[in-house]
Motif scaffolding. Sequence first.
Motif, PDB file in Angstrom:
ATOM      1  N   ARG A 132       0.605  -1.164  -0.014  1.00 29.69           N
ATOM      2  CA  ARG A 132      -0.050   0.099  -0.214  1.00 29.69           C
ATOM      3  C   ARG A 132       0.741   1.119   0.023  1.00 29.69           C
ATOM      4  N   GLY A 133       1.817   1.174   0.789  1.00 37.25           N
ATOM      5  CA  GLY A 133       2.944   2.538   0.932  1.00 37.25           C
ATOM      6  C   GLY A 133       3.895   2.523  -0.275  1.00 37.25           C
ATOM      7  N   ALA A 134       4.525   1.588  -0.554  1.00 39.57           N
ATOM      8  CA  ALA A 134       5.528   1.614  -1.404  1.00 39.57           C
ATOM      9  C   ALA A 134       5.203   1.273  -3.056  1.00 39.57           C
ATOM     10  N   PHE A 135       4.369   0.076  -3.130  1.00 44.07           N
ATOM     11  CA  PHE A 135       4.083  -0.054  -4.489  1.00 44.07           C
ATOM     12  C   PHE A 135       2.901   0.955  -4.752  1.00 44.07           C
ATOM     13  N   GLY A 136       2.126   1.631  -3.828  1.00 47.23           N
ATOM     14  CA  GLY A 136       1.130   2.742  -4.194  1.00 47.23           C
ATOM     15  C   GLY A 136      -0.194   1.882  -4.787  1.00 47.23           C
ATOM     16  N   ASN A 137      -0.286   1.016  -4.465  1.00 44.98           N
ATOM     17  CA  ASN A 137      -1.727   0.223  -4.858  1.00 44.98           C
ATOM     18  C   ASN A 137      -2.123  -0.820  -3.654  1.00 44.98           C
ATOM     19  N   ASN A 138      -3.308  -1.491  -3.955  1.00 46.22           N
ATOM     20  CA  ASN A 138      -3.596  -2.372  -2.932  1.00 46.22           C
ATOM     21  C   ASN A 138      -3.582  -4.012  -3.330  1.00 46.22           C
ATOM     22  N   PRO A 184     -12.778   6.747   3.901  1.00 44.85           N
ATOM     23  CA  PRO A 184     -12.000   7.983   3.971  1.00 44.85           C
ATOM     24  C   PRO A 184     -11.207   8.274   5.346  1.00 44.85           C
ATOM     25  N   ALA A 185     -11.971   7.788   6.491  1.00 50.07           N
ATOM     26  CA  ALA A 185     -11.549   8.293   7.810  1.00 50.07           C
ATOM     27  C   ALA A 185     -10.446   7.267   8.087  1.00 50.07           C
ATOM     28  N   VAL A 186     -10.530   5.631   7.881  1.00 44.97           N
ATOM     29  CA  VAL A 186      -9.657   5.082   8.269  1.00 44.97           C
ATOM     30  C   VAL A 186      -8.306   5.305   7.400  1.00 44.97           C
ATOM     31  N   ARG A 187      -8.805   5.499   5.877  1.00 46.37           N
ATOM     32  CA  ARG A 187      -7.449   5.839   5.140  1.00 46.37           C
ATOM     33  C   ARG A 187      -6.467   6.938   5.616  1.00 46.37           C
ATOM     34  N   GLY A 188      -7.266   8.072   6.022  1.00 42.89           N
ATOM     35  CA  GLY A 188      -6.681   9.073   6.736  1.00 42.89           C
ATOM     36  C   GLY A 188      -6.003   8.560   7.757  1.00 42.89           C
ATOM     37  N   LEU A 189      -6.231   7.921   8.819  1.00 45.29           N
ATOM     38  CA  LEU A 189      -5.479   7.487   9.706  1.00 45.29           C
ATOM     39  C   LEU A 189      -4.079   6.716   9.684  1.00 45.29           C
ATOM     40  N   PHE A 190      -4.240   5.725   8.416  1.00 40.34           N
ATOM     41  CA  PHE A 190      -3.067   5.076   7.913  1.00 40.34           C
ATOM     42  C   PHE A 190      -2.140   6.344   7.095  1.00 40.34           C
ATOM     43  N   GLU A 191      -2.729   7.036   6.410  1.00 45.06           N
ATOM     44  CA  GLU A 191      -1.967   8.097   5.667  1.00 45.06           C
ATOM     45  C   GLU A 191      -0.991   8.853   6.799  1.00 45.06           C
ATOM     46  N   GLY A 219       2.548   8.214   6.503  1.00 40.80           N
ATOM     47  CA  GLY A 219       3.183   9.140   5.749  1.00 40.80           C
ATOM     48  C   GLY A 219       3.283   9.178   4.138  1.00 40.80           C
ATOM     49  N   VAL A 220       2.125   8.571   3.731  1.00 37.70           N
ATOM     50  CA  VAL A 220       2.130   8.332   2.193  1.00 37.70           C
ATOM     51  C   VAL A 220       0.557   8.357   1.789  1.00 37.70           C
ATOM     52  N   ARG A 221       0.325   8.792   0.512  1.00 43.09           N
ATOM     53  CA  ARG A 221      -0.919   8.901  -0.145  1.00 43.09           C
ATOM     54  C   ARG A 221      -1.466   7.349  -0.331  1.00 43.09           C
ATOM     55  N   LEU A 222      -2.644   6.879   0.119  1.00 38.42           N
ATOM     56  CA  LEU A 222      -3.203   5.473  -0.009  1.00 38.42           C
ATOM     57  C   LEU A 222      -4.129   5.421  -1.045  1.00 38.42           C
ATOM     58  N   ASP A 223      -4.163   4.347  -1.938  1.00 39.96           N
ATOM     59  CA  ASP A 223      -5.218   4.125  -2.885  1.00 39.96           C
ATOM     60  C   ASP A 223      -6.671   3.881  -2.416  1.00 39.96           C
ATOM     61  N   HIS A 224      -7.418   4.410  -2.972  1.00 35.63           N
ATOM     62  CA  HIS A 224      -8.817   4.034  -2.233  1.00 35.63           C
ATOM     63  C   HIS A 224      -9.495   3.004  -2.903  1.00 35.63           C
ATOM     64  N   GLU A 225      -8.963   2.343  -4.084  1.00 35.00           N
ATOM     65  CA  GLU A 225      -9.580   1.339  -4.908  1.00 35.00           C
ATOM     66  C   GLU A 225      -8.863  -0.102  -4.416  1.00 35.00           C
ATOM     67  N   PRO A 226     -10.154  -1.084  -4.171  1.00 32.89           N
ATOM     68  CA  PRO A 226      -9.349  -2.371  -3.786  1.00 32.89           C
ATOM     69  C   PRO A 226      -8.712  -2.856  -4.685  1.00 32.89           C
ATOM     70  N   GLY A 227      -7.653  -3.834  -4.484  1.00 37.70           N
ATOM     71  CA  GLY A 227      -6.752  -3.910  -5.520  1.00 37.70           C
ATOM     72  C   GLY A 227      -7.075  -5.483  -5.860  1.00 37.70           C
ATOM     73  N   LEU A 282      12.905   0.729  -2.086  1.00 38.04           N
ATOM     74  CA  LEU A 282      11.964   1.211  -3.193  1.00 38.04           C
ATOM     75  C   LEU A 282      11.825   2.741  -2.669  1.00 38.04           C
ATOM     76  N   GLY A 283      12.421   3.108  -1.802  1.00 43.33           N
ATOM     77  CA  GLY A 283      12.261   4.649  -1.518  1.00 43.33           C
ATOM     78  C   GLY A 283      11.217   4.909  -0.279  1.00 43.33           C
ATOM     79  N   TYR A 284      10.949   3.940   0.379  1.00 41.44           N
ATOM     80  CA  TYR A 284       9.807   4.050   1.303  1.00 41.44           C
ATOM     81  C   TYR A 284      10.272   3.457   2.749  1.00 41.44           C
ATOM     82  N   PRO A 285      11.254   4.287   3.455  1.00 45.43           N
ATOM     83  CA  PRO A 285      12.008   3.678   4.391  1.00 45.43           C
ATOM     84  C   PRO A 285      11.116   3.323   5.591  1.00 45.43           C
ATOM     85  N   MET A 286      11.308   2.049   6.353  1.00 43.59           N
ATOM     86  CA  MET A 286      10.309   1.658   7.677  1.00 43.59           C
ATOM     87  C   MET A 286      11.634   1.584   8.430  1.00 43.59           C
ATOM     88  N   ASP A 287      11.154   2.060   9.733  1.00 41.60           N
ATOM     89  CA  ASP A 287      12.217   2.300  10.751  1.00 41.60           C
ATOM     90  C   ASP A 287      11.818   1.216  11.841  1.00 41.60           C
TER      91      ASP A 287
END
Lengths: 946, 156
Positions: A356-362, A599-606, A610-618, A726-731
Amino acid sequence: MYSNKITDHGTPARPSTQQVTLQIDGLAVTVPAGTSVLRAAAEAGIRIPKLCATESLEAFGSCRLCLVEIEGRKGYPASCTTPCEQGMQVRTQTPKLASLRRNTMELYISDHPLDCLTCPANGNCELQDMAGAVGLREVRYGFAGKNHLAEPADASNPYFSYDPSKCIVCSRCVRACDEVQGTFALTVAGRGFQSRIAPGPTDFLHSECVSCGACVKACPTATLMEKTVAAHGQPDRAVVTTCAYCGVGCSFRAEVKGSQVVRMVPHHDGKANHGHSCVKGRFAWGYATHPDRLQKPRIRQRITDPWREVSWEQAIAYAAGELRRIQQQHGRGAVGAITSSRCTNEETYLVQKLVRGAFGNNNVDTCARVCHSPTGYGLRQTLGESAGTQDFDSVAHTDCVIVIGANPTAGHPVFAARLKQRLRQGAHLIVIDPRRIELVRTPHVAADFHLQLRPGTNVAVLDALAHTIVTEGLQREDYVRARCDVAEYEKWLAFIRQPRNSPEALQAVTGVPAELVRGAARLFAGVRNGAIYYGLGVTEHSQGSTTVMAIANLAMLTGNLGRPGVGVNPLRGQNNVQGSCDMGSFPHEFPGYRHVSDPAVRGLFERHWGVRLDHEPGLRLPNMFDAALGGSFKGLYVQGEDVVQSDPDTQHVQQAMESLECLIVQDLFMNETAKYAHVVLPGSSFLEKDGTFTNAERRISRVTRVMPPLAGKADWEVTVALAKALGYPMDYQHPEQIMAEIALLTPTFRGVTYEKLERLGSVQWPCNEEAPDGTPVLHERQFVRGKGRFVVTEYVPTDAHTNASYPLILTTGRILSQYNVGTQTRRTANNVWYAEDLLEIHPADAEPRGVRDGEFVVLKSRKGETTLRAVVTERIQPGVVYTTFHHPESGANVVITENSDWATNCPEYKVTAVEVTKAAAPASSWQQRFGEFGKAQESLRPGSEG
Amino acid sequence: MALPQTITSELDALVTHYPDRRAALIPALHRCQEQLGGWLSPQTLEDLAAYFGLEPVEVFGVAFFYPMFRLRPRGRHLVSVCHNVSCSLRGAEQLLEHVCKVTGAPVGGTSPDGRFSVVRVECQGACANAPMLDLDGTFHEDLDPERAERILRSAP
């Protein structure tokens, strides 16, 4: 020296509301009525010598060491078989008792080899301890007379040996087999001096023994001994961890010497298993250090290229580069990942976060898609929470159990042992299964009803049961009206009452005599506590989700939800199916089953990620394969699942894998899927990492690192590295930090911390402010969704009907010694019990086809064909054949079709129209291609000549 | 395999005499031994386990416990020689030795021609006429080796 001794109170606890107080050695002790004197003393810290008593077994009174003196009683009663009484005055240490015990011990030792220094149990032997405890200093009898010292040992079982020369015939092994495991494989043969433990008139390997290890654990000497302990010596430490096989999630003490596992002992305090185990968890862990283990990352551009072993950095950089290249060329949605129900919650969470965060899809899905996805859907629709409603302990309070589409003695053996204990106490059993599974009739346990339905007619049988209950007025109307949505209930009533849902009307469809259905319905509706347990025989159907909802309907109708002893209990196949689903492995849901479009849940995870998340199921797993074949899906990261062997329609999956431009496989072994990979990242076994698993009862248990990862990285570290590349560091420095993030973002996990898991042993979610110690039973006051919802469950026949070309129905399942696709168990000695997949066929079907027991047959469907050996047996009904998919070369899934559950796409593994014919050659054309491809891949492995 | 119908119908009647079916196991073992060649084969034990709903090993445990149940094939004739006090005082050991010599069977074993099995048994209650042997259920008392030999030789 490390001691494996646990505090053993000698006899089981006796829960009672009545307390009695007695004096033991002048000390006032208060215990529940019914407690033995031995246990009361142990609870007060007074150790009475004992050999035949152990707290997992009922008192037996044979060793004569735990003798005590009781004021006003003649003689020296055994404290293990003497219940405490009010005012009793007990003496445990007197000169007379000391002399009696020493004499008894002297007799034991007079027929016991004095080879303690070279004995594998040295240092952890109860006989040795007791000789010390009673102060034995000399043995006057010598070995000149008759003795058992030269008796030959039985080493036939691959995991433990039986050495009668060391046996004191305390019967702990026999009783463990009977009382705990319920297999009744052992006996004391002969009498008097000739008495010896025997697995019948044969050796251990060929007996009824199921190698659960209960006898070995119970043995107070080295008579029954793990061969690994004999080989490596006593361990120097123990680590509490959780088994990585089935969804029972047994707690184990991994006993370790350095970083080498010496033995896995089921943990006494384990809340799922209470000290019991099965052959897989107890013994089949040797795969973890098997020479086939992948130890170095590999890459290649095409699957026809030879593999190159590279560093982790190179492999990760190559994988990340390929994924980004594919996304640039084919779009953001051209890549995805599959999480594994064998990995930890933390690892699964990271993979979906990566997608969701690095591939940018679901585009994330899980192997639970092909097993229990209908459970999630069906229970959420009806009850509001997509998980089993009970803990395993609940079964001890049930009066009638329905087992439908599950074979617990093979698939969930430790739960099956608990279930059989309850059945031996008198609970009733209804089995709904096309096969005569072991539970239908085993020693001392017999099903009251076996509804031997035709595969694919679960919904019809469940509707007929409900119809009987409703039309005979047996439902719990008060319960339903108080707790369920009455409008939906009325709608459902109007449906279920219809005569077409009667057992008589459906008999022709289900093959089950109507009077059996009526009898079973009356039995289940008539008990105080009725519980339903089910497995993949429910979910893996075109009506899988409907069946789950029909089960929920039946439980609500009979008032069997919301307290111990009842409930809807899915038996999960793999160790972390529940967890992988909880962790947001599905393409439409974030962790905690919250839809990606909210949108509320997506906002929480975003905010947190720290990324924009896709709202379409994968894409779902089968859609990924279709998209791969269609050319729009090019890159796949598979963590710990062998899709080529486990998913249906093998040839379709193979073609999908071949059409990928970058397949990244992370696994312990070069599994069937890895043969199509471009990047292979070595996985780490459960012994090599920290984390948590969530079992079938929603129990979150710690997985604890016992040895360092063989290839240098735990699975979660690999995902972290890939994300960074992939440029999406996880710490994260430790999985504990991942769990903290999960808890922060998931309401049902809010109260979960590693500190709490270690303090309590485990917790069952929901674990949050309302339930800080977890929730053993769901829906106690009300259903999670508010009012329970009855759903109309119309029976719709599957498309997989038989015809002249394919007149038989194939259904598939599991056996005890092998696990799933066998990647692990096939690399252990478990192969002695099941070295190949077999096709069960009824004599009535075998005879006209000229098929004899043990011959090779061709199994063919419209999808493909394979060849395997036949077993002619009446366990299966006429018209139905049965096999397993533990061995890749059998190719059971080659014949499985693309049919799937209407709601969740869970494949219809359980119903396939097939034909069986005598085989001209022991390999079908698919098997020949499979063999050639395997050989070609073998020649490409690093360091090979090819 | 299953028990012959003649035996199962007898067992069906037998179990009705007991409050719990499996209490009839010992008499059932006797019936099977009498009617199925004088011994209890592993198959017979398994069949009985299935009949009583027991695990085969439980039936085996019971059969193995009692010396009157034989778990190996036996000869056509069974010779049981008592070796308790009265018989021993009156020459049971020499009698047994001679019986073995005449039949060719070792103690606890069967003769190579399959005619005789010889066992040493505990008191049969014929002490007043010691020593004794039991040939296929018939007592022969006040024996000496020569009389015993004649008896054995006249066996069919």
